[in-house]
Design a protein around this motif. Structure first.
Motif, PDB file in Angstrom:
ATOM      1  N   GLU A 113       1.892   2.191  -3.385  1.00  7.64           N
ATOM      2  CA  GLU A 113       1.104   2.628  -4.339  1.00  7.64           C
ATOM      3  C   GLU A 113       0.851   4.039  -4.115  1.00  7.64           C
ATOM      4  O   GLU A 113       0.819   4.911  -4.822  1.00  7.64           O
ATOM      5  CB  GLU A 113      -0.288   1.768  -3.904  1.00  7.64           C
ATOM      6  N   ILE A 114       0.868   4.226  -2.800  1.00 11.68           N
ATOM      7  CA  ILE A 114       0.820   5.887  -2.411  1.00 11.68           C
ATOM      8  C   ILE A 114       1.852   6.637  -3.012  1.00 11.68           C
ATOM      9  O   ILE A 114       1.618   7.617  -3.337  1.00 11.68           O
ATOM     10  CB  ILE A 114       0.518   5.813  -0.628  1.00 11.68           C
ATOM     11  N   ASP A 115       3.124   6.122  -2.541  1.00  9.93           N
ATOM     12  CA  ASP A 115       4.229   6.609  -3.144  1.00  9.93           C
ATOM     13  C   ASP A 115       4.208   7.079  -4.735  1.00  9.93           C
ATOM     14  O   ASP A 115       4.628   8.239  -5.358  1.00  9.93           O
ATOM     15  CB  ASP A 115       5.743   6.048  -2.948  1.00  9.93           C
TER      16      ASP A 115
ATOM     17  N   LEU B 230      -5.717   8.707  -4.161  1.00  8.91           N
ATOM     18  CA  LEU B 230      -4.955   8.889  -2.966  1.00  8.91           C
ATOM     19  C   LEU B 230      -5.753   8.930  -1.605  1.00  8.91           C
ATOM     20  O   LEU B 230      -5.811   8.085  -0.479  1.00  8.91           O
ATOM     21  CB  LEU B 230      -4.007  10.235  -2.967  1.00  8.91           C
TER      22      LEU B 230
ATOM     23  N   TYR C 186      -7.490  14.749   0.999  1.00 10.61           N
ATOM     24  CA  TYR C 186      -7.166  14.503  -0.442  1.00 10.61           C
ATOM     25  C   TYR C 186      -8.771  14.619  -1.150  1.00 10.61           C
ATOM     26  O   TYR C 186      -8.665  15.018  -2.534  1.00 10.61           O
ATOM     27  CB  TYR C 186      -6.388  13.363  -0.774  1.00 10.61           C
TER      28      TYR C 186
ATOM     29  N   SER D  67      -6.648   5.119  -1.296  1.00 11.93           N
ATOM     30  CA  SER D  67      -5.568   4.666  -0.706  1.00 11.93           C
ATOM     31  C   SER D  67      -5.465   4.764   0.813  1.00 11.93           C
ATOM     32  O   SER D  67      -4.840   4.063   1.417  1.00 11.93           O
ATOM     33  CB  SER D  67      -4.200   4.788  -1.416  1.00 11.93           C
ATOM     34  N   TYR D  68      -5.683   6.061   1.023  1.00 12.78           N
ATOM     35  CA  TYR D  68      -5.577   6.302   2.693  1.00 12.78           C
ATOM     36  C   TYR D  68      -6.812   5.847   3.538  1.00 12.78           C
ATOM     37  O   TYR D  68      -6.739   6.009   4.789  1.00 12.78           O
ATOM     38  CB  TYR D  68      -5.205   8.206   2.846  1.00 12.78           C
TER      39      TYR D  68
ATOM     40  N   LYS E 229       1.613   9.718  -5.428  1.00 15.46           N
ATOM     41  CA  LYS E 229       2.230  11.029  -4.904  1.00 15.46           C
ATOM     42  C   LYS E 229       3.061  11.443  -6.076  1.00 15.46           C
ATOM     43  O   LYS E 229       3.151  13.072  -6.343  1.00 15.46           O
ATOM     44  CB  LYS E 229       2.898  10.998  -3.672  1.00 15.46           C
TER      45      LYS E 229
ATOM     46  N   GLN F  94       0.703  -1.107  -0.065  1.00 14.81           N
ATOM     47  CA  GLN F  94       0.062   0.026   0.078  1.00 14.81           C
ATOM     48  C   GLN F  94       0.916   1.306  -0.168  1.00 14.81           C
ATOM     49  O   GLN F  94       0.475   2.236  -0.667  1.00 14.81           O
ATOM     50  CB  GLN F  94      -1.166   0.003   1.124  1.00 14.81           C
ATOM     51  N   GLN F  95       1.940   1.191   0.636  1.00 14.01           N
ATOM     52  CA  GLN F  95       2.733   2.488   0.808  1.00 14.01           C
ATOM     53  C   GLN F  95       3.545   2.761  -0.374  1.00 14.01           C
ATOM     54  O   GLN F  95       3.701   3.788  -0.932  1.00 14.01           O
ATOM     55  CB  GLN F  95       3.891   2.194   1.775  1.00 14.01           C
TER      56      GLN F  95
END
Length: 95
Positions: free
Chosen positions: A24-26, A48, A63, A51-52, A29, A21-22
Motif C-alpha cells: 500500500e505504501i509503495d 501515506l 508526510y 499508512s505509516y 508513493k 501494508q508495504q
C-alpha cells in the motif's frame, strides 16, 4: 503443541499484514510521484501519513506536515483536516 501452532499462525498473519501494508505504501508513493493536482498530492500524503502511523511514526508526522503545509497554501480545508488528523494519530502513537 497447540501453543506452537497458535504462535506460528499469529506470526504468519502478522507478516502478511506487514507485507500488505508495504504494498500500500509503495502504491501511494508511486501515485504521489505521478499526481499532477495539488489537492491529489495533499490527499495522497495524508494517506501515506495514515499508512505509516503504526510502523514509522516519524515518517507519518513528516508526510502529515507536508500535506498540511500544501493544503493551507492552496486553501484546501478538507485536505488540511485529513493531514492534521492522521498526523495526530501518529503523534499519539509515539506517546
Amino acid at each position: 503443541m497447540k501453543n506452537k501452532l497458535t504462535l506460528i499462525l499469529l506470526l504468519t498473519l502478522s507478516w502478511s499484514n506487514i507485507h500488505a501494508q508495504q504494498k500500500e505504501i509503495d502504491s501511494l508513493k508511486f501515485e504521489l510521484s505521478r499526481a499532477k493536482h495539488d489537492t491529489s498530492r495533499v490527499m495522497i500524503m495524508s494517506f501515506l501519513s495514515a499508512s505509516y502511523r503504526y510502523s514509522y511514526q516519524d515518517s507519518a508526522v513528516i508526510y502529515g506536515q507536508r500535506a498540511y503545509a500544501l493544503a493551507t497554501e492552496i486553501k484546501f480545508i478538507k485536505g488540511a483536516i485529513y493531514a492534521l488528523s492522521f498526523q495526530s494519530f501518529a503523534i499519539l502513537n509515539t506517546g
